[in-house]
Design an enzyme around this catalytic site. Structure first.
Site, PDB file in Angstrom:
ATOM      1  N   LYS A   1      50.520  20.407  77.784  1.00  0.00           N
ATOM      2  CA  LYS A   1      50.539  21.351  76.658  1.00  0.00           C
ATOM      3  C   LYS A   1      51.770  22.255  76.758  1.00  0.00           C
ATOM      4  CE  LYS A   1      45.580  20.952  76.103  1.00  0.00           C
ATOM      5  NZ  LYS A   1      44.229  21.366  76.441  1.00  0.00           N
TER       6      LYS A   1
ATOM      7  N   GLN B   1      41.776  26.606  79.005  1.00  0.00           N
ATOM      8  CA  GLN B   1      41.476  25.200  79.287  1.00  0.00           C
ATOM      9  C   GLN B   1      39.992  25.023  79.613  1.00  0.00           C
ATOM     10  OE1 GLN B   1      43.583  22.510  78.934  1.00  0.00           O
ATOM     11  NE2 GLN B   1      41.764  21.292  79.350  1.00  0.00           N
TER      12      GLN B   1
ATOM     13  N   ASP C   1      43.339  26.855  69.569  1.00  0.00           N
ATOM     14  CA  ASP C   1      42.567  25.668  69.961  1.00  0.00           C
ATOM     15  C   ASP C   1      41.335  25.526  69.056  1.00  0.00           C
ATOM     16  OD1 ASP C   1      42.380  23.479  71.652  1.00  0.00           O
ATOM     17  OD2 ASP C   1      41.240  24.524  73.203  1.00  0.00           O
TER      18      ASP C   1
END
Ligand code: NAP
Length: 296
Positions: free
Chosen positions: A56, A100, A123
């Protein structure tokens, strides 16, 4: 189906998305003088998570943004994580925050996701973005509307984008989603419903999973079990989307067997994974444009 199915090539489509992002980032920098940053927060030492975060960061930099990598020990408490997220939330140079998943046991992941302000929740995992997507619909967030962008949860949003690229006419289709997790199955079902599919959501308590899958015109596998979806579960001509990613680059679908019946199928790797990543980067650049190039 005796013909080979069309491969839904997420790698190529994702690259197109990233190219558009790079152009948007260049415009943001020229207009505002700011290099937007995506902050990634990794808690603990899970090697797969560390690899995802690295990828990422790399993609973030490739489109001209800044990658800010925060790595916290596995012993981090919920309060400590929330404090870090609040610090990043108030940092005006940070356009997006990615925590994450999964965090180590003992940390309240939901509280941490929901501590990210909606605009920086690139996200799309917080309740606000989930609620907006589910209730108001999702058309790949756009700053042109004058409304704060809504960020779709990256994996399902990436899948929708891939299907749109291949001009899949979802309206009226029976979609079967296998999995109901908050970051994949549930938002996937909401997005397919918004696209006028008739949606069935399956989970570990579903009775007659093979028979249910067989009724799907489109099947999305989000289970977390390698080669779980069998070829004879798939209706001839159905579209098969494999969101799974297991050790050894193995999806949740038995690709060879399902290819015999599917009309379209995503490979693993090179299908859903790159679309997830590109959606994250895209949404970060959209958040940055909203924050730094205000016309609203
Ligand atoms: P998860 O939170 O573990 O959820 C798995 C879901 O599958 C649950 O809803 C579970 O049902 C259901 N399930 C488990 N066993 C089942 C069975 N025998 N029959 C029917 N349903 C069953 O997993 P996730 O985070 O959603 O991830 C799913 C997969 O997607 C994993 O392979 C993961 O690696 C992958 N993934 C890929 C990306 C990407 O970018 N490509 C991103 C995220 C995740 P219950 O709710 O009843 O337990």
């Amino acid at each position: 189906m005796s013909q080979q199915p069309i491969l839904l090539d997420g790698k190529t489509v994702a690259q197109q998305v990233l190219n558009q992002c790079a152009q948007r980032v260049a415009r943001i920098k020229a207009q505002s003088g700011i290099t937007p940053a995506l902050a990634t927060v990794l808690v603990g030492e899970d090697p797969a998570s560390a690899t995802y975060v690295k990828m990422k960061g790399k993609r973030t930099e490739e489109v001209g943004m800044r990658s800010m990598r925060v790595h916290l020990p596995a012993t981090t408490t919920t309060e400590e994580l929330l404090a870090k997220i609040r610090e990043l939330a108030s940092d005006t140079t940070v356009a997006g925050i990615l925590l994450q998943h999964p965090v180590p046991k003992g940390i309240d992941e939901r509280a941490a996701f929901d501590a990210i302000p909606a605009i920086k929740d690139v996200d799309g995992v917080g309740v606000t973005n989930f609620g907006s997507v589910a209730l108001l619909g999702f058309t790949h967030s756009s700053p042109d509307t004058g409304k704060e962008p809504v960020h779709g949860c990256c994996t399902p949003a990436g899948i929708m984008r891939l299907l749109a690229h291949y001009k899949v006419a979802l309206r009226g289709m029976h979609a079967v989603v296998i999995g109901r997790s908050p970051i994949l199955g549930k938002p996937m079902a909401a997005m397919l419903l918004n696209a006028d599919c008739t949606v069935t959501v399956c989970h570990s308590r579903t009775v007659d999973l093979p028979g249910t899958v067989k009724r799907g015109d489109i099947v999305v596998a989000a289970v977390g079990k390698p080669k779980f979806v069998q070829g004879d579960w798939v209706k001839p001509g159905a579209i098969v989307v494999d969101a799974g990613y297991n050790a050894g680059n193995i999806g949740d679908v038995d690709f060879e067997a399902c290819s015999k019946n599917a009309s379209m199928i995503t490979p693993v790797p090179g299908g859903v994974g790159p679309m997830t990543l590109a959606t994250l980067i895209d949404q970060t650049s959209i958040a940055a444009e909203w924050m730094y190039c205000k016309t609203h």
